[in-house]
Motif scaffolding. Structure first.
Motif, PDB file in Angstrom:
ATOM      1  N   ILE A 153     -32.149  22.258 -22.859  1.00 42.03           N
ATOM      2  CA  ILE A 153     -33.316  23.150 -22.794  1.00 42.03           C
ATOM      3  C   ILE A 153     -34.153  22.837 -21.548  1.00 42.03           C
ATOM      4  O   ILE A 153     -34.633  23.748 -20.869  1.00 42.03           O
ATOM      5  N   LYS A 154     -34.299  21.572 -21.236  1.00 36.35           N
ATOM      6  CA  LYS A 154     -35.062  21.164 -20.046  1.00 36.35           C
ATOM      7  C   LYS A 154     -34.423  21.771 -18.787  1.00 36.35           C
ATOM      8  O   LYS A 154     -35.122  22.275 -17.903  1.00 36.35           O
ATOM      9  N   ASP A 155     -33.091  21.750 -18.710  1.00 36.21           N
ATOM     10  CA  ASP A 155     -32.381  22.330 -17.565  1.00 36.21           C
ATOM     11  C   ASP A 155     -32.553  23.851 -17.509  1.00 36.21           C
ATOM     12  O   ASP A 155     -32.660  24.431 -16.429  1.00 36.21           O
ATOM     13  N   ILE A 156     -32.587  24.486 -18.665  1.00 35.93           N
ATOM     14  CA  ILE A 156     -32.793  25.943 -18.715  1.00 35.93           C
ATOM     15  C   ILE A 156     -34.197  26.275 -18.179  1.00 35.93           C
ATOM     16  O   ILE A 156     -34.374  27.181 -17.375  1.00 35.93           O
ATOM     17  N   TYR A 157     -35.186  25.511 -18.613  1.00 38.72           N
ATOM     18  CA  TYR A 157     -36.556  25.755 -18.148  1.00 38.72           C
ATOM     19  C   TYR A 157     -36.719  25.469 -16.661  1.00 38.72           C
ATOM     20  O   TYR A 157     -37.499  26.142 -15.988  1.00 38.72           O
ATOM     21  N   ALA A 158     -35.981  24.492 -16.161  1.00 39.36           N
ATOM     22  CA  ALA A 158     -36.036  24.203 -14.714  1.00 39.36           C
ATOM     23  C   ALA A 158     -35.594  25.443 -13.940  1.00 39.36           C
ATOM     24  O   ALA A 158     -36.162  25.791 -12.899  1.00 39.36           O
ATOM     25  N   ARG A 159     -34.596  26.158 -14.448  1.00 38.74           N
ATOM     26  CA  ARG A 159     -34.120  27.384 -13.806  1.00 38.74           C
ATOM     27  C   ARG A 159     -35.122  28.522 -13.998  1.00 38.74           C
ATOM     28  O   ARG A 159     -35.342  29.334 -13.098  1.00 38.74           O
ATOM     29  N   GLU A 160     -35.762  28.591 -15.158  1.00 42.56           N
ATOM     30  CA  GLU A 160     -36.742  29.649 -15.437  1.00 42.56           C
ATOM     31  C   GLU A 160     -37.888  29.624 -14.420  1.00 42.56           C
ATOM     32  O   GLU A 160     -38.428  30.656 -14.072  1.00 42.56           O
TER      33      GLU A 160
END
Length: 150
Positions: free
Chosen positions: A45-52
């Motif tokens: 999830i942290k990696d997804i938010y980094a992309r967001e």
């Protein structure tokens, strides 16, 4: 690689009642964890938010394609959620989101290649209004798969 080869009935959820982006992403990431696509939900999830942070993943027409390359991905996959109501999301057309397609791709060279292929495959399908219509009205997992078989 085709969309139908990537879709897994076990990582599709219809009739979701998420009220926020966070809730929806957590629900879909859980499906990926349960089906062994990812190894750690918080890290993923942290990696997804980094992309967001880099840019909007709400592509319009009530669809979002959150994605990001992550070391916590065990195998390439996608989780799809169809929410009953609109979720607030940063989108190109200013509307909320009802259909979420969450990509799970690795952070290595193969992951980068697969990431681009997946985005391209799904973008092509999501450019078709009929696919989006069927997708957003799907009440069963099988109907989600059928929408992408057009």
């Amino acid at each position: 690689m085709e969309v139908k080869d990537i879709l897994d009935i076990n990582t599709i959820k219809t009739n979701m009642s998420a009220k926020s982006k966070e809730e929806a992403l957590m629900e879909l990431a859980n499906l990926l964890l349960e089906n062994e696509y990812i190894t750690d939900i918080e890290g993923f999830i942290k990696d997804i938010y980094a992309r967001e942070v880099e840019g909007q993943t709400g592509i319009g027409n009530y669809i979002a394609i959150p994605h990001g390359k992550s070391n916590f991905v065990k195998k390439l996959g996608v989780a799809i959620g169809i929410n009953e109501g609109e979720i607030p999301w940063e989108t190109l057309d200013g509307n909320g989101v009802k259909g979420i397609i969450l990509f799970a791709v690795g952070n290595d060279n193969e992951g980068v290649q697969n990431h681009l292929k997946l985005l391209s495959l799904f973008a092509r399908k999501l450019g078709n209004d009929e696919v989006i219509e069927k997708l957003l009205h799907a009440k069963k997992k099988e109907e989600v798969k059928e929408a992408f078989n057009n």
